[in-house]
Enzyme design. Structure first.
Site, PDB file in Angstrom:
ATOM      1  N   ASP A  13      37.096  38.546  36.190  1.00 21.95           N
ATOM      2  CA  ASP A  13      35.768  39.169  36.197  1.00 21.95           C
ATOM      3  C   ASP A  13      34.744  38.399  35.375  1.00 21.95           C
ATOM      4  O   ASP A  13      33.815  38.983  34.799  1.00 21.95           O
ATOM      5  CB  ASP A  13      35.838  40.629  35.690  1.00 21.95           C
ATOM      6  CG  ASP A  13      36.773  41.469  36.531  1.00 21.95           C
ATOM      7  OD1 ASP A  13      36.866  41.208  37.750  1.00 21.95           O
ATOM      8  OD2 ASP A  13      37.407  42.382  35.971  1.00 21.95           O
ATOM      9  N   LYS A  16      32.921  34.714  38.617  1.00 21.40           N
ATOM     10  CA  LYS A  16      33.275  33.581  39.488  1.00 21.40           C
ATOM     11  C   LYS A  16      32.485  33.602  40.788  1.00 21.40           C
ATOM     12  O   LYS A  16      31.976  32.584  41.242  1.00 21.40           O
ATOM     13  CB  LYS A  16      34.783  33.620  39.827  1.00 21.40           C
ATOM     14  CG  LYS A  16      35.684  33.439  38.620  1.00 21.40           C
ATOM     15  CD  LYS A  16      37.150  33.616  38.983  1.00 21.40           C
ATOM     16  CE  LYS A  16      37.535  35.014  39.350  1.00 21.40           C
ATOM     17  NZ  LYS A  16      37.497  36.001  38.259  1.00 21.40           N
ATOM     18  N   GLY A  40      37.998  41.436  42.758  1.00 21.90           N
ATOM     19  CA  GLY A  40      36.734  42.080  43.094  1.00 21.90           C
ATOM     20  C   GLY A  40      35.643  41.098  42.727  1.00 21.90           C
ATOM     21  O   GLY A  40      35.443  40.800  41.551  1.00 21.90           O
ATOM     22  N   HIS A  41      35.006  40.525  43.719  1.00 22.62           N
ATOM     23  CA  HIS A  41      34.048  39.440  43.496  1.00 22.62           C
ATOM     24  C   HIS A  41      32.662  39.892  43.948  1.00 22.62           C
ATOM     25  O   HIS A  41      32.461  40.202  45.121  1.00 22.62           O
ATOM     26  CB  HIS A  41      34.487  38.192  44.277  1.00 22.62           C
ATOM     27  CG  HIS A  41      35.726  37.562  43.727  1.00 22.62           C
ATOM     28  ND1 HIS A  41      36.318  36.452  44.268  1.00 22.62           N
ATOM     29  CD2 HIS A  41      36.479  37.884  42.647  1.00 22.62           C
ATOM     30  CE1 HIS A  41      37.376  36.121  43.551  1.00 22.62           C
ATOM     31  NE2 HIS A  41      37.499  36.979  42.564  1.00 22.62           N
ATOM     32  N   GLN A 224      41.071  36.125  39.776  1.00 24.74           N
ATOM     33  CA  GLN A 224      41.648  36.446  38.468  1.00 24.74           C
ATOM     34  C   GLN A 224      41.231  35.383  37.429  1.00 24.74           C
ATOM     35  O   GLN A 224      40.160  34.813  37.567  1.00 24.74           O
ATOM     36  CB  GLN A 224      43.187  36.596  38.552  1.00 24.74           C
ATOM     37  CG  GLN A 224      43.636  37.853  39.293  1.00 24.74           C
ATOM     38  CD  GLN A 224      43.609  37.738  40.805  1.00 24.74           C
ATOM     39  OE1 GLN A 224      44.128  36.787  41.356  1.00 24.74           O
ATOM     40  NE2 GLN A 224      43.021  38.682  41.485  1.00 24.74           N
TER      41      GLN A 224
HETATM   42  P1  GDP Z   1      34.449  37.840  39.348  1.00 26.14           P
HETATM   43  O1  GDP Z   1      35.653  38.677  39.662  1.00 26.14           O
HETATM   44  O2  GDP Z   1      34.763  36.772  38.352  1.00 26.14           O
HETATM   45  O3  GDP Z   1      33.772  37.296  40.564  1.00 26.14           O
HETATM   46  O4  GDP Z   1      33.418  38.816  38.622  1.00 26.14           O
HETATM   47  P2  GDP Z   1      33.065  40.328  39.047  1.00 26.14           P
HETATM   48  O5  GDP Z   1      32.165  40.296  40.215  1.00 26.14           O
HETATM   49  O6  GDP Z   1      34.280  41.171  39.118  1.00 26.14           O
HETATM   50  O7  GDP Z   1      32.335  40.824  37.732  1.00 26.14           O
HETATM   51  C1  GDP Z   1      31.192  40.212  37.230  1.00 26.14           C
HETATM   52  C2  GDP Z   1      30.065  41.261  37.192  1.00 26.14           C
HETATM   53  O8  GDP Z   1      29.015  40.779  36.394  1.00 26.14           O
HETATM   54  C3  GDP Z   1      29.452  41.535  38.547  1.00 26.14           C
HETATM   55  O9  GDP Z   1      29.010  42.849  38.580  1.00 26.14           O
HETATM   56  C4  GDP Z   1      28.291  40.555  38.604  1.00 26.14           C
HETATM   57  O10 GDP Z   1      27.244  40.997  39.474  1.00 26.14           O
HETATM   58  C5  GDP Z   1      27.830  40.586  37.176  1.00 26.14           C
HETATM   59  N1  GDP Z   1      27.247  39.341  36.670  1.00 26.14           N
HETATM   60  C6  GDP Z   1      27.571  38.052  36.977  1.00 26.14           C
HETATM   61  N2  GDP Z   1      26.847  37.211  36.206  1.00 26.14           N
HETATM   62  C7  GDP Z   1      26.078  37.977  35.404  1.00 26.14           C
HETATM   63  C8  GDP Z   1      25.142  37.691  34.367  1.00 26.14           C
HETATM   64  O11 GDP Z   1      24.889  36.551  34.004  1.00 26.14           O
HETATM   65  N3  GDP Z   1      24.570  38.749  33.737  1.00 26.14           N
HETATM   66  C9  GDP Z   1      24.832  40.032  34.086  1.00 26.14           C
HETATM   67  N4  GDP Z   1      24.231  40.993  33.422  1.00 26.14           N
HETATM   68  N5  GDP Z   1      25.701  40.336  35.065  1.00 26.14           N
HETATM   69  C10 GDP Z   1      26.324  39.332  35.695  1.00 26.14           C
HETATM   70  P1  IMO Z   2      39.003  39.018  39.783  1.00 26.12           P
HETATM   71  O1  IMO Z   2      39.307  37.978  40.843  1.00 26.12           O
HETATM   72  C1  IMO Z   2      40.398  41.362  36.406  1.00 26.12           C
HETATM   73  C2  IMO Z   2      44.624  42.500  36.388  1.00 26.12           C
HETATM   74  C3  IMO Z   2      44.947  43.966  36.564  1.00 26.12           C
HETATM   75  C4  IMO Z   2      46.255  44.059  35.794  1.00 26.12           C
HETATM   76  C5  IMO Z   2      46.901  42.714  36.101  1.00 26.12           C
HETATM   77  C6  IMO Z   2      47.910  42.777  37.244  1.00 26.12           C
HETATM   78  O2  IMO Z   2      38.035  40.047  40.209  1.00 26.12           O
HETATM   79  O3  IMO Z   2      38.667  38.360  38.494  1.00 26.12           O
HETATM   80  P2  IMO Z   2      47.741  43.033  39.875  1.00 26.12           P
HETATM   81  O4  IMO Z   2      46.997  44.027  40.713  1.00 26.12           O
HETATM   82  O5  IMO Z   2      47.364  41.634  40.124  1.00 26.12           O
HETATM   83  O6  IMO Z   2      49.220  43.254  39.910  1.00 26.12           O
HETATM   84  O7  IMO Z   2      47.303  43.396  38.363  1.00 26.12           O
HETATM   85  O8  IMO Z   2      45.864  41.832  36.431  1.00 26.12           O
HETATM   86  N1  IMO Z   2      43.765  41.931  37.452  1.00 26.12           N
HETATM   87  C7  IMO Z   2      42.478  41.623  37.294  1.00 26.12           C
HETATM   88  N2  IMO Z   2      41.656  41.792  36.239  1.00 26.12           N
HETATM   89  N3  IMO Z   2      39.939  40.749  37.514  1.00 26.12           N
HETATM   90  C8  IMO Z   2      40.768  40.543  38.566  1.00 26.12           C
HETATM   91  O9  IMO Z   2      40.388  39.812  39.637  1.00 26.12           O
HETATM   92  C9  IMO Z   2      42.089  41.019  38.504  1.00 26.12           C
HETATM   93  N4  IMO Z   2      43.126  41.008  39.357  1.00 26.12           N
HETATM   94  C10 IMO Z   2      44.157  41.560  38.697  1.00 26.12           C
HETATM   95  O10 IMO Z   2      43.956  44.786  36.019  1.00 26.12           O
HETATM   96  O11 IMO Z   2      45.984  44.088  34.418  1.00 26.12           O
HETATM   97 MG    MG Z   3      36.243  40.675  39.566  1.00 19.76          MG
END
Ligand code: GDP
Ligand code: IMO
Ligand code: MG
Length: 427
Positions: A13, A16, A40-41, A224
């Site tokens: 999270d 990416k 979750g991207h 991840q």
């Molecule tokens: P990922 O799994 O690495 O792709 O990241 P996620 O999408 O799960 O979580 C990142 C969250 O932060 C999302 O809700 C993005 O919209 C948000 N986000 C990304 N970059 C920034 C930033 O620079 N500032 C803020 N406030 N939010 C951001």
């Molecule tokens: P993105 O791509 C954050 C965490 C889960 C749990 C552990 C194992 O959005 O960054 P799993 O379902 O893979 O067996 O869970 O890994 N986890 C993540 N945490 N971002 C993710 O993906 C994750 N995918 C799995 O919360 O601790």
């Molecule tokens: Mg994510």
């Protein structure tokens, strides 16, 4: 042109997808190389917010070809739903969304067993997203998995294979004393989506070879983060794939020399969702403040993310492991308004100062963070254009992280939108 790899540097999270989306305009093709629907991207652009789980985030550019790579474990039903959402929003993916014939299938019994295993672990549960990831990779490695190429079999053969696979899975289900799944119903469900899935299945080894011959600009999208890597993360509190640099090779079919650039994505602080060690976790008002301001709730499960200060020890581990020279630092805006910003420079382990990230989770659990701190900056909008326009203390924080990690922050993200990105590649 050699490929660009986007890797999570922390516990996932990190933002990416935002960086993939931002850099996608310079690339022709995007391939997700590991994980599954646990990811979750989030991408925020002029058309709104898009949440991806299995489909590569780079797909929003109309000329991009997006591939779900061989290293993934794919839930075909979740895929159908995710695709439906994109189509509802008029994203035309016809002919440009492809699935590796070598990717594994996440079966309904994998998801069921995931939840049964977590239930049995009780308070020691991993905190899995419940998407069947661990059991699906277990089946892969024990050579009992189904591959996406099985969707190319005849209807009868697919029905037979799914029936056998589910019956095999039911043996594990029985170990937990849970009721067996209906193999017949599941086999029928698979046959029902065969027509949707089968036209997208492709031999990705042929495809990447062609991409290379044609000089395509390739983006490899990681899911991840390094500290969740099955080999290098905080085992057993990890996911079941290699989400660090090695996974980009094995999960795509590219060779090491095809990789031109690996960009580690790091948040300006740290978060973790699920269980496991997190030395800089803040279980106080500051942690709550980062969670609220950064909207730190899981994209896949909605769970609140644990929040803490930036951990240089863990980040250095990720930098070394992945051989990173550059990073994207995201969510800098979330730190605005903090009077003081702390960052962990070393751990105290049983009374001794250590500077490395222990591989042994029992040791890591005993590590206490040693912090340094810097003055923060006011709660204000951060610029979108020039690094020099950032508040002095924000610049100082970025430079400190760069120096201590020995890397260059080529991108600074100051908001979720595509446009809130400061580019410093030439700086
Ligand atoms: P990922 O799994 O690495 O792709 O990241 P996620 O999408 O799960 O979580 C990142 C969250 O932060 C999302 O809700 C993005 O919209 C948000 N986000 C990304 N970059 C920034 C930033 O620079 N500032 C803020 N406030 N939010 C951001
Ligand atoms: P993105 O791509 C954050 C965490 C889960 C749990 C552990 C194992 O959005 O960054 P799993 O379902 O893979 O067996 O869970 O890994 N986890 C993540 N945490 N971002 C993710 O993906 C994750 N995918 C799995 O919360 O601790
Ligand atoms: Mg994510």
């Amino acid at each position: 042109m050699p490929a660009t790899v986007i890797l999570g540097g922390q516990w996932g999270d990190e933002g990416k997808a935002k960086v993939v989306d931002f850099l996608m305009s310079r690339h022709d093709v995007v391939l997700r190389f590991q994980g599954g629907a646990n990811a979750g991207h989030t991408v925020v652009n002029d058309d709104g917010t898009f949440k991806f789980h299995q489909i590569p985030s780079g797909i929003l550019y109309p000329d991009v070809t997006a591939v779900m790579g061989n290293g993934m474990v794919i839930d075909p039903f979740a895929f159908r739903d995710e695709l439906g959402e994109l189509l509802k929003r008029s994203i035309d993916v016809a002919g440009r969304l492809l699935i590796s014939s070598a990717a594994q299938v996440v079966m309904p019994h994998h998801k069921f067993i995931d939840s049964l295993m977590e239930g049995e672990l009780k308070k020691n549960h991993i905190g899995s997203t419940g998407k069947g990831i661990g059991p699906a990779y277990s089946s892969k490695h024990s050579r009992r998995g189904m591959r996406m190429s099985d969707f190319l079999l005849s209807k009868e053969e697919l029905h037979e294979l799914v029936t056998r696979s589910t019956e095999w899975g039911n043996r594990y289900v029985e170990l937990f004393g849970a009721p067996p799944l209906s193999a017949k119903k599941i086999a029928a469900d698979f046959v029902n989506i065969q027509e949707l899935i089968s036209p997208m299945i492709i031999d990705t080894q042929e495809l990447v070879t062609k991409w290379k011959a044609d000089g395509k600009n390739i983006m490899l999208e990681g899911a991840q983060g390094t500290l969740l890597d099955i080999d290098h993360g905080t085992y057993p509190y990890v996911t079941s794939s290699n989400c660090s640099i090695g996974g980009a090779i094995s999960g795509s079919g590219l060779a090491p020399r095809d990789i031109g650039r690996a960009i580690g994505i790091f948040k300006a602080y740290a978060t973790r969702v699920g269980n496991g060690p997190f030395p800089t976790e803040l279980e106080d008002e500051t942690g709550d403040c980062l969670r609220d301001k950064g909207r730190e709730f899981g994209t896949t499960t909605g769970r609140p993310r644990r929040c803490g200060w930036f951990d240089l020890v863990a980040a250095r581990y990720a930098v070394n492991l992945n051989g990173l020279e550059e990073i994207a630092l995201t969510k800098l805006d979330v730190l605005s308004g903090q009077e003081k910003i702390r960052f962990c420079v070393a751990y105290e382990l049983d009374g001794e100062r250590i500077g490395y990230f222990p591989q042994n989770v029992h040791l890591l659990n005993r590590c206490k963070p040693i912090y340094e701190e810097m003055p923060g900056w006011p709660d204000q909008e951060l610029g979108r254009g020039d690094f020099e326009d950032l508040p002095e203390n924000a610049k100082a924080y970025v430079r400190t992280l760069e120096e201590r990690l020995g890397i260059h922050a080529s991108f600074i993200s100051t908001g979720p939108e595509r446009s809130s990105t400061i580019v410093r590649e030439d700086a």
